[in-house]
Design an enzyme around this catalytic site. Sequence first.
Site, PDB file in Angstrom:
ATOM      1  N   TYR A 139     159.113  15.471 -41.267  1.00 15.85           N
ATOM      2  CA  TYR A 139     160.135  15.968 -40.325  1.00 15.85           C
ATOM      3  C   TYR A 139     161.199  14.898 -40.103  1.00 15.85           C
ATOM      4  CZ  TYR A 139     162.095  18.221 -36.165  1.00 15.85           C
ATOM      5  OH  TYR A 139     162.939  18.817 -35.255  1.00 15.85           O
ATOM      6  N   SER A 192     167.943  15.940 -35.108  1.00 15.92           N
ATOM      7  CA  SER A 192     166.981  15.694 -34.037  1.00 15.92           C
ATOM      8  C   SER A 192     167.063  14.229 -33.630  1.00 15.92           C
ATOM      9  CB  SER A 192     165.576  15.997 -34.572  1.00 15.92           C
ATOM     10  OG  SER A 192     164.582  15.586 -33.659  1.00 15.92           O
TER      11      SER A 192
END
Length: 274
Positions: free
Chosen positions: A168, A155
Amino acid sequence: MAAGLLSGKAALVTGASRGIGRAIALQLADAGAAVALVARDIGKLEDLARRLDSTGTKTVYNSFDLALEDSINNLVDWLREKDFHVDILVNNAGIYGTDSIAMEEYCGWDSGAKSSLSLWNKTLAVNLSAAFGLARLLAPQMVEKRWGRIINISSISGQKAEVFGTAYSASKFGLIGVTQSLALELARHGVTVNSVCPGWVATDMAEEQINDPEWCRLNDINPEESLDIARLSVPQMRLIQPDEVASLVGYLCTDSARGITGQAINICGGLSIT
Ligand code: NAP
């Protein structure tokens, strides 16, 4: 992708039940690869498998919870039973959870955010440990064939920290580290290892984050404006579509991309340079 470009190859796609993983499975199958579909929701996997079967794609599917350590060995055993030899591993399954340590602990503000160690452990288990576990068990057969592709869906949050998303971000930064390390180890064996780093992609995950009242509250965002704020944070002023990410993954699987390894490739509408 041109039909037949991946014929004779077999791909395992984790998190294939929806979103980016589903789009990747469809594109790899379109290019001629056999596909193994894995996630928890067996009904959604079955629907996708039925669609792929009808196009003549060799498809196997099964439900595994990648948060559980045993699932990794069980998944590889199941592939062996199915005589499914993975050439392409796409570590796509992922979870996001809003977390905040400071607001609740130090300011006495009950943020309600899930800043627990269990969120941390689960996020690292699904997003990072499962990816490494599968690469560890499946890379040897790629090395034996002197051809393989490992693609880890990281990401932009794996390169630029995400506020209120510590677990995350940590998992996605970690995935880029795993990518580089394994790319070095496998470079001489015909196996490339890359990370693909999306920005905002129009999937359930993004929708849930954008609509999460706690995420909005912590970021001081009016929930009504949340989608627009996310969209307008992107220079292209739009969310990326899952099939755009799938096209990039598809390209990395081709022989034309054999010189690309150890990279973290952004697909984010320019978000990374803001
Ligand atoms: P999504 O729509 O929420 O899909 C996530 C996929 O992962 C689903 O197929 C889900 O299937 C699977 N999954 C979740 N927990 C699992 C578990 N414990 N065991 C097995 N499978 C599990 O999310 P997405 O947007 O497509 O995300 C795909 C990847 O892209 C993730 O790694 C995510 O971090 C990354 N990414 C997404 C965005 C974005 O904006 N959407 C941005 C950057 C990176 P089941 O629920 O059926 O298990």
